[in-house]
Design a protein around this motif. Structure first.
Motif, PDB file in Angstrom:
ATOM      1  N   ASP A 133     -41.194 -41.727-105.101  1.00  0.00           N
ATOM      2  CA  ASP A 133     -40.476 -40.480-105.380  1.00  0.00           C
ATOM      3  C   ASP A 133     -41.368 -39.254-105.182  1.00  0.00           C
ATOM      4  OD1 ASP A 133     -38.108 -41.766-105.924  1.00  0.00           O
ATOM      5  OD2 ASP A 133     -38.354 -41.723-108.103  1.00  0.00           O
ATOM      6  N   LEU A 136     -41.836 -38.748-101.514  1.00  0.00           N
ATOM      7  CA  LEU A 136     -40.603 -38.167-100.976  1.00  0.00           C
ATOM      8  C   LEU A 136     -40.509 -36.667-101.272  1.00  0.00           C
ATOM      9  CD1 LEU A 136     -37.783 -40.798-101.611  1.00  0.00           C
ATOM     10  CD2 LEU A 136     -38.412 -39.771 -99.422  1.00  0.00           C
ATOM     11  N   GLN A 137     -40.827 -36.282-102.505  1.00  0.00           N
ATOM     12  CA  GLN A 137     -40.764 -34.864-102.876  1.00  0.00           C
ATOM     13  C   GLN A 137     -41.699 -34.024-102.008  1.00  0.00           C
ATOM     14  OE1 GLN A 137     -41.019 -35.459-107.407  1.00  0.00           O
ATOM     15  NE2 GLN A 137     -40.252 -33.382-107.165  1.00  0.00           N
ATOM     16  N   ARG A 140     -40.437 -33.831 -98.448  1.00  0.00           N
ATOM     17  CA  ARG A 140     -39.323 -32.880 -98.377  1.00  0.00           C
ATOM     18  C   ARG A 140     -39.831 -31.443 -98.351  1.00  0.00           C
ATOM     19  NH1 ARG A 140     -36.504 -35.844-102.171  1.00  0.00           N
ATOM     20  NH2 ARG A 140     -35.189 -37.239-101.005  1.00  0.00           N
ATOM     21  N   VAL A 145     -35.317 -29.524 -94.265  1.00  0.00           N
ATOM     22  CA  VAL A 145     -34.095 -30.240 -93.894  1.00  0.00           C
ATOM     23  C   VAL A 145     -34.147 -30.741 -92.446  1.00  0.00           C
ATOM     24  CG1 VAL A 145     -32.636 -29.057 -95.561  1.00  0.00           C
ATOM     25  CG2 VAL A 145     -32.966 -28.062 -93.293  1.00  0.00           C
ATOM     26  N   SER A 148     -33.629 -36.364 -91.940  1.00  0.00           N
ATOM     27  CA  SER A 148     -32.649 -36.872 -92.907  1.00  0.00           C
ATOM     28  C   SER A 148     -33.352 -37.593 -94.069  1.00  0.00           C
ATOM     29  CB  SER A 148     -31.695 -37.845 -92.214  1.00  0.00           C
ATOM     30  OG  SER A 148     -32.362 -39.064 -91.932  1.00  0.00           O
ATOM     31  N   ASP A 149     -32.647 -37.703 -95.189  1.00  0.00           N
ATOM     32  CA  ASP A 149     -33.186 -38.409 -96.350  1.00  0.00           C
ATOM     33  C   ASP A 149     -33.503 -39.865 -96.010  1.00  0.00           C
ATOM     34  OD1 ASP A 149     -33.173 -36.226 -97.986  1.00  0.00           O
ATOM     35  OD2 ASP A 149     -31.356 -36.763 -99.094  1.00  0.00           O
ATOM     36  N   GLU A 150     -32.681 -40.453 -95.162  1.00  0.00           N
ATOM     37  CA  GLU A 150     -32.904 -41.844 -94.757  1.00  0.00           C
ATOM     38  C   GLU A 150     -34.230 -41.977 -93.989  1.00  0.00           C
ATOM     39  OE1 GLU A 150     -30.789 -44.958 -91.767  1.00  0.00           O
ATOM     40  OE2 GLU A 150     -29.428 -43.837 -93.097  1.00  0.00           O
ATOM     41  N   LEU A 152     -36.792 -39.877 -94.156  1.00  0.00           N
ATOM     42  CA  LEU A 152     -37.870 -39.603 -95.102  1.00  0.00           C
ATOM     43  C   LEU A 152     -38.161 -40.827 -95.965  1.00  0.00           C
ATOM     44  CD1 LEU A 152     -37.241 -35.958 -96.397  1.00  0.00           C
ATOM     45  CD2 LEU A 152     -39.108 -36.776 -94.980  1.00  0.00           C
ATOM     46  N   GLY A 153     -37.104 -41.497 -96.423  1.00  0.00           N
ATOM     47  CA  GLY A 153     -37.262 -42.719 -97.219  1.00  0.00           C
ATOM     48  C   GLY A 153     -38.004 -43.784 -96.437  1.00  0.00           C
TER      49      GLY A 153
END
Length: 195
Positions: A133, A136-137, A140, A145, A148-150, A152-153
């Protein structure tokens, strides 16, 4: 204005800061002048707001994390000495410092201390490990933006998978050091301060 900087900084303070940080006399007086110009409250300390007025930090995606590094936990002001201690992490390592006597304390700009500074930018909850997490933060913050979150994950998972040698699904400081052992940290985390 230049005279204000030298009159408020005593010679013995300059000598102590030189010993502690490795900055030269002229670098310290120049940085003191910059410090006092940022000190809008004219109280000998800087607030987070004072730092946010620095254009390079305002546009840096990790600007808030870098600003937080100047403040001891629970504090909302930093004095000149604390300011210099934090800046010392970014002082280039001189040739005569590379083979420093191991019995003395490591200088603030040593490879280990530079890495610890970088590690703390990622370790948001200060529990001495970087979780998925937290990674990820920070990712980000750095890419906004644009990814995508996917994606980045996936980057975070792959990074932890490669760095995590003890299987706790996080990155410890020792694992962080190991991952960056071939990176020229001295070069990437140095700011050229005028002499």
């Amino acid at each position: 204005m230049g005279s204000r900087a030298s009159t408020l900084l005593r010679e013995e303070e300059i000598e102590e800061i030189k010993k502690e940080t490795g900055f030269s006399h002229s670098q310290i007086t120049r940085l003191y002048s910059r410090f006092t110009s940022l000190d809008k409250g004219e109280n000998g300390t800087l607030s987070r707001e004072d730092f946010q007025r620095i254009p390079e930090l305002a546009i840096n995606p990790l600007g808030d994390r870098i600003i937080n590094a100047f403040f001891p936990e629970g504090e909302d002001q930093v004095n000149f000495r604390g300011f210099m201690r934090t800046l010392a992490h970014f002082r280039p390592i001189e040739d005569n410092e590379k083979n420093k006597n191991a019995s003395t304390n490591e200088p603030l700009n040593s490879r280990t201390n530079k890495l610890l500074f970088a590690f703390r930018l990622y370790d948001l909850d200060r529990d001495d490990k970087i979780s998925r997490d937290e990674l990820l933060q920070v990712l980000r913050m750095m890419v906004g933006v644009n990814i995508s979150d996917e994606q980045l994950g996936s980057i975070a998972d792959r990074t932890i998978q490669e760095a995590d040698t003890n299987g706790d699904n996080s990155i410890s400081f020792n694992e962080f050091i190991k991952v960056l052992e071939k990176v020229d940290v001295e070069q990437k985390m140095s700011i050229r301060f005028l002499h």
